[in-house]
Design a protein around this motif. Structure first.
Motif, PDB file in Angstrom:
ATOM      1  N   GLN A 286       0.826  -1.200   0.000  1.00 15.27           N
ATOM      2  CA  GLN A 286       0.000   0.000   0.000  1.00 15.27           C
ATOM      3  C   GLN A 286       0.865   1.256   0.000  1.00 15.27           C
ATOM      4  N   ASP A 287       0.282   2.348  -0.447  1.00 10.90           N
ATOM      5  CA  ASP A 287       0.949   3.648  -0.431  1.00 10.90           C
ATOM      6  C   ASP A 287       0.865   4.244   0.974  1.00 10.90           C
ATOM      7  N   LEU A 288       1.989   4.736   1.474  1.00 18.03           N
ATOM      8  CA  LEU A 288       2.043   5.223   2.854  1.00 18.03           C
ATOM      9  C   LEU A 288       1.063   6.366   3.100  1.00 18.03           C
ATOM     10  N   GLN A 289       1.055   7.360   2.230  1.00 17.86           N
ATOM     11  CA  GLN A 289       0.163   8.507   2.439  1.00 17.86           C
ATOM     12  C   GLN A 289      -1.298   8.089   2.389  1.00 17.86           C
ATOM     13  N   GLN A 290      -1.632   7.176   1.523  1.00 17.76           N
ATOM     14  CA  GLN A 290      -3.013   6.705   1.444  1.00 17.76           C
ATOM     15  C   GLN A 290      -3.421   5.986   2.726  1.00 17.76           C
ATOM     16  N   ILE A 291      -2.493   5.243   3.308  1.00 24.81           N
ATOM     17  CA  ILE A 291      -2.794   4.565   4.575  1.00 24.81           C
ATOM     18  C   ILE A 291      -2.973   5.577   5.695  1.00 24.81           C
ATOM     19  N   ILE A 292      -2.134   6.609   5.713  1.00 23.58           N
ATOM     20  CA  ILE A 292      -2.284   7.668   6.723  1.00 23.58           C
ATOM     21  C   ILE A 292      -3.646   8.329   6.596  1.00 23.58           C
ATOM     22  N   ASP A 293      -4.040   8.647   5.364  1.00 24.98           N
ATOM     23  CA  ASP A 293      -5.352   9.269   5.128  1.00 24.98           C
ATOM     24  C   ASP A 293      -6.481   8.336   5.559  1.00 24.98           C
ATOM     25  N   TRP A 294      -6.321   7.043   5.281  1.00 25.71           N
ATOM     26  CA  TRP A 294      -7.337   6.045   5.646  1.00 25.71           C
ATOM     27  C   TRP A 294      -7.508   5.976   7.160  1.00 25.71           C
ATOM     28  N   ILE A 295      -6.395   6.021   7.896  1.00 22.04           N
ATOM     29  CA  ILE A 295      -6.456   5.980   9.364  1.00 22.04           C
ATOM     30  C   ILE A 295      -7.152   7.237   9.893  1.00 22.04           C
ATOM     31  N   ASN A 296      -6.777   8.387   9.343  1.00 22.21           N
ATOM     32  CA  ASN A 296      -7.384   9.644   9.787  1.00 22.21           C
ATOM     33  C   ASN A 296      -8.873   9.694   9.479  1.00 22.21           C
ATOM     34  N   ASP A 297      -9.263   9.165   8.328  1.00 26.08           N
ATOM     35  CA  ASP A 297     -10.680   9.149   7.955  1.00 26.08           C
ATOM     36  C   ASP A 297     -11.487   8.296   8.927  1.00 26.08           C
ATOM     37  N   LYS A 298     -10.849   7.279   9.500  1.00 24.39           N
ATOM     38  CA  LYS A 298     -11.536   6.434  10.474  1.00 24.39           C
ATOM     39  C   LYS A 298     -11.580   7.075  11.856  1.00 24.39           C
ATOM     40  N   GLY A 299     -10.858   8.195  12.018  1.00 20.43           N
ATOM     41  CA  GLY A 299     -10.838   8.879  13.298  1.00 20.43           C
ATOM     42  C   GLY A 299      -9.979   8.188  14.341  1.00 20.43           C
ATOM     43  N   GLU A 300      -8.988   7.410  13.891  1.00 21.03           N
ATOM     44  CA  GLU A 300      -8.121   6.684  14.804  1.00 21.03           C
ATOM     45  C   GLU A 300      -6.744   7.340  14.902  1.00 21.03           C
ATOM     46  N   THR A 301      -6.004   7.013  15.948  1.00 25.36           N
ATOM     47  CA  THR A 301      -4.663   7.561  16.156  1.00 25.36           C
ATOM     48  C   THR A 301      -3.638   6.625  15.529  1.00 25.36           C
ATOM     49  N   PRO A 302      -2.878   7.108  14.547  1.00 26.52           N
ATOM     50  CA  PRO A 302      -1.959   6.224  13.821  1.00 26.52           C
ATOM     51  C   PRO A 302      -0.913   5.563  14.717  1.00 26.52           C
ATOM     52  N   LEU A 303      -0.701   4.277  14.471  1.00 24.57           N
ATOM     53  CA  LEU A 303       0.387   3.531  15.086  1.00 24.57           C
ATOM     54  C   LEU A 303       1.042   2.705  13.983  1.00 24.57           C
TER      55      LEU A 303
ATOM     56  N   GLU B 147       8.822   5.292  29.275  1.00 27.54           N
ATOM     57  CA  GLU B 147       8.884   6.745  29.503  1.00 27.54           C
ATOM     58  C   GLU B 147       8.388   7.535  28.300  1.00 27.54           C
ATOM     59  N   LEU B 148       8.163   6.874  27.182  1.00 24.00           N
ATOM     60  CA  LEU B 148       7.670   7.555  25.990  1.00 24.00           C
ATOM     61  C   LEU B 148       6.145   7.587  25.987  1.00 24.00           C
ATOM     62  N   ASP B 149       5.593   8.573  25.284  1.00 20.31           N
ATOM     63  CA  ASP B 149       4.140   8.715  25.157  1.00 20.31           C
ATOM     64  C   ASP B 149       3.711   8.137  23.805  1.00 20.31           C
ATOM     65  N   PHE B 150       3.108   6.959  23.854  1.00 25.58           N
ATOM     66  CA  PHE B 150       2.655   6.305  22.631  1.00 25.58           C
ATOM     67  C   PHE B 150       1.193   6.596  22.327  1.00 25.58           C
ATOM     68  N   LYS B 151       0.574   7.446  23.131  1.00 30.76           N
ATOM     69  CA  LYS B 151      -0.841   7.758  22.889  1.00 30.76           C
ATOM     70  C   LYS B 151      -1.007   8.696  21.700  1.00 30.76           C
ATOM     71  N   ASP B 152       0.035   9.457  21.387  1.00 26.57           N
ATOM     72  CA  ASP B 152       0.003  10.338  20.217  1.00 26.57           C
ATOM     73  C   ASP B 152       0.319   9.537  18.951  1.00 26.57           C
ATOM     74  N   PRO B 153       0.019  10.085  17.770  1.00 26.69           N
ATOM     75  CA  PRO B 153       0.374   9.398  16.517  1.00 26.69           C
ATOM     76  C   PRO B 153       1.874   9.106  16.487  1.00 26.69           C
ATOM     77  N   CYS B 154       2.258   7.866  16.244  1.00 24.07           N
ATOM     78  CA  CYS B 154       3.672   7.535  16.299  1.00 24.07           C
ATOM     79  C   CYS B 154       4.006   6.318  15.446  1.00 24.07           C
TER      80      CYS B 154
END
Length: 256
Positions: A91-108, A196-203
């Motif tokens: 898959q294309d990386l940007q398309q996957i990022i857009d797909w995750i955002n469209d679902k309203g989820e936090t990217p991991l 010690e890292l914050d994984f709750k943000d997009p990462c």
């Protein structure tokens, strides 16, 4: 020099191989999932040029090899060209990022840098799928082939999780940053610990190969580096185990 190996009674070509100029060209034209293409280093001709051009368009790695390498892979008349069918759809990386955002989820994301053992990749894919990782990012070179053996090792996880294949991991890091996704690299000597890292943000978590670890230019581009705390004198974890530990820490933080 002949473009084939003499057939023997106990020799069988691998099921994931496409051999021959026209069959490979037709597979590319039809949009078949191709993992990589091997070309005889001195091969020439219009069909070869067409294969090179189409492979470049589709971001399929092309490796130039001696005739002995090709002859050792199949007894079919390969004409200096062999392609390996992929068991996954890239898959294309940007398309996957857009797909995750469209679902309203936090990217991991999980990025693999120099992980070559297909059994490790399969085990990593299982952990990634079980922890809700959205996609695995791999380079087009320097990573184990996602073939039937890898899919088998993953218990089918590689067929369910999104796989993004990129021609440059550094460019992929830049693309992640442009989309507000932080990049964390796993490094044995890092002072900051995993928890010690914050994984709750997009990462995106980057795991390096067991021999060389994460490449220096990826490490420099990362937002943070972390190590997995361990007791005792044994200072190395299998990469699939380390990936599983890291991904489950991300899942734990997101659930809590």
């Amino acid at each position: 020099m002949p473009f084939y190996k003499k057939q023997t009674n106990n020799y069988q070509p691998k099921k994931n191989i496409i051999a021959g100029r026209n069959p490979v060209a037709e597979a590319l034209k039809a949009g078949d999932n191709i993992d990589k293409i091997l070309l005889f280093k001195n091969a020439t001709g219009e069909a070869i040029n067409t294969i090179r051009h189409k492979a470049n368009q589709l971001n399929i790695p092309v490796q130039y090899v001696p005739m002995e390498k090709l002859n050792g892979l199949t007894n079919i008349a390969h004409q200096g060209v062999i392609a390996f069918k992929s068991s996954v759809v890239y898959q294309d990386l940007q398309q996957i990022i857009d797909w995750i955002n469209d679902k309203g989820e936090t990217p991991l994301f999980l990025m693999l840098d120099g992980v070559t053992d297909v059994r490790n990749i399969g085990a990593i894919a299982r952990s990634a799928l079980c922890t809700g990782t959205h996609a695995i990012i791999i380079p087009d070179k320097g990573v184990g082939a996602l073939n039937e053996d890898a899919v088998k090792s993953s218990a089918g996880a590689l067929e369910q999780i999104q796989i993004c294949r990129v021609n440059s991991l550094l460019k992929a890091v830049d693309e992640l940053h442009l989309n507000g996704i932080k990049v964390f690299t796993s490094e044995m000597n890092a002072e900051k610990k995993l928890f010690e890292l914050d994984f709750k943000d997009p990462c995106c978590i980057v795991m390096g190969g067991e021999e060389n670890g994460v490449q220096s230019y990826i490490s420099k581009a990362a937002d943070a580096k972390f190590s997995i705390p361990m007791k005792g004198d044994f200072d190395s974890l299998n990469v699939s185990v380390a990936a599983g530990i890291s991904l489950y820490e991300a899942l734990k933080q997101r659930i809590i």
